[in-house]
Design a protein around this motif. Structure first.
Motif, PDB file in Angstrom:
ATOM      1  N   GLY A 135      50.161  19.611  86.836  1.00 44.08           N
ATOM      2  CA  GLY A 135      50.039  20.348  88.218  1.00 44.08           C
ATOM      3  C   GLY A 135      50.614  21.757  88.013  1.00 44.08           C
ATOM      4  N   LEU A 136      50.994  22.373  86.949  1.00 41.15           N
ATOM      5  CA  LEU A 136      51.384  23.666  86.644  1.00 41.15           C
ATOM      6  C   LEU A 136      50.510  24.658  85.986  1.00 41.15           C
ATOM      7  CD1 LEU A 136      55.215  22.850  85.885  1.00 41.15           C
ATOM      8  CD2 LEU A 136      54.442  23.538  87.905  1.00 41.15           C
ATOM      9  N   SER A 137      49.120  24.222  86.140  1.00 44.38           N
ATOM     10  CA  SER A 137      48.274  25.229  85.412  1.00 44.38           C
ATOM     11  C   SER A 137      48.434  26.646  85.946  1.00 44.38           C
ATOM     12  CB  SER A 137      46.896  24.834  85.752  1.00 44.38           C
ATOM     13  OG  SER A 137      46.629  24.995  87.208  1.00 44.38           O
ATOM     14  N   TRP A 138      49.109  26.949  86.877  1.00 41.12           N
ATOM     15  CA  TRP A 138      49.241  28.455  87.287  1.00 41.12           C
ATOM     16  C   TRP A 138      50.430  29.344  86.458  1.00 41.12           C
ATOM     17  CZ3 TRP A 138      53.868  29.618  89.130  1.00 41.12           C
ATOM     18  CH2 TRP A 138      54.714  28.709  89.527  1.00 41.12           C
ATOM     19  N   VAL A 139      51.175  28.465  85.916  1.00 43.52           N
ATOM     20  CA  VAL A 139      52.165  29.240  85.166  1.00 43.52           C
ATOM     21  C   VAL A 139      51.950  30.106  84.049  1.00 43.52           C
ATOM     22  CG1 VAL A 139      54.390  28.766  83.804  1.00 43.52           C
ATOM     23  CG2 VAL A 139      53.906  27.343  85.724  1.00 43.52           C
ATOM     24  N   CYS A 140      51.468  29.554  83.255  1.00 40.00           N
ATOM     25  CA  CYS A 140      50.806  30.693  82.043  1.00 40.00           C
ATOM     26  C   CYS A 140      49.853  31.816  82.636  1.00 40.00           C
ATOM     27  CB  CYS A 140      49.995  29.830  81.163  1.00 40.00           C
ATOM     28  SG  CYS A 140      51.121  28.817  80.172  1.00 40.00           S
ATOM     29  N   PRO A 141      48.730  31.402  83.275  1.00 38.49           N
ATOM     30  CA  PRO A 141      48.059  32.773  83.928  1.00 38.49           C
ATOM     31  C   PRO A 141      48.924  33.569  84.809  1.00 38.49           C
ATOM     32  CG  PRO A 141      46.911  30.595  84.201  1.00 38.49           C
ATOM     33  CD  PRO A 141      48.178  30.245  83.905  1.00 38.49           C
ATOM     34  N   ALA A 142      49.894  33.144  85.464  1.00 37.98           N
ATOM     35  CA  ALA A 142      50.864  33.972  86.294  1.00 37.98           C
ATOM     36  C   ALA A 142      51.755  34.736  85.303  1.00 37.98           C
ATOM     37  CB  ALA A 142      51.697  33.155  87.203  1.00 37.98           C
ATOM     38  N   ALA A 143      52.048  34.128  84.085  1.00 32.24           N
ATOM     39  CA  ALA A 143      52.976  34.989  83.374  1.00 32.24           C
ATOM     40  C   ALA A 143      52.027  36.081  82.474  1.00 32.24           C
ATOM     41  CB  ALA A 143      53.567  34.048  82.289  1.00 32.24           C
TER      42      ALA A 143
END
Length: 165
Positions: A135-143
């Motif tokens: 559920g943390l698929s947003w971490v890498c795109p946000a980085a």
């Protein structure tokens, strides 16, 4: 016991205040006691029959909103490091938005996902998004968005310094 008492106190407060409000709004309507019973019964029905459905449909929305909120809070906390530059915000939020939308779709109730035939596309996207299984698929795109935004900020700062010099 404390949590139960706090919830009961809150529920009683909400029921009585709603009943008082409706009594004052509808002067010719039911009396306070009737409104209190109606709100108590409706709350009971929602709590026991509809709570799981409410949770089932609210989780996807929360999976969409939380990454955006987390990213905005982090950017605001560290904004002095990049002068709260708009480009950093835009790039970071844009990349987070895309992956947060993936999380929204991925967490829809199974019957909705099946009706929209989303399983195959979501599985294909999951292969490219690391941490999507937790559920943390947003971490890498946000980085990645943050890195691009900071690069844009640095380049623009250097161009501005050259123009003023």
């Amino acid at each position: 016991a404390t949590v139960t008492l706090a919830c009961l106190k809150t529920a009683v407060g909400l029921i009585t205040s709603c009943a008082e409000t409706f009594t004052s709004i509808f002067k010719n309507g039911p009396e306070y006691r009737v409104w209190a019973i109606i709100f108590g019964l409706v709350s009971f029905i929602f709590a026991n029959l509809g709570l799981s459905a409410i949770i089932e449909y609210s989780v996807p929305v929360l999976m969409f909103l939380y990454p955006l909120a987390i990213v905005l809070i982090i950017l605001a906390l560290f904004g002095k490091l990049f002068n709260n530059n708009r480009a950093v915000y835009i790039w970071t939020v844009a990349f987070t938005l895309v992956s947060a939308f993936y999380d929204l779709l991925n967490n829809l109730p199974e019957n909705v996902r099946d009706a929209l035939k989303l399983d195959a596309p979501l599985n294909a996207v999951a292969k490219f998004l690391s941490l999507s299984n937790i559920g943390l698929s947003w971490v890498c795109p946000a980085a990645l968005g943050l890195i691009i935004g900071l690069a844009v900020y640095i380049v623009n700062s250097k161009i501005l310094k050259k123009e003023t010099a």
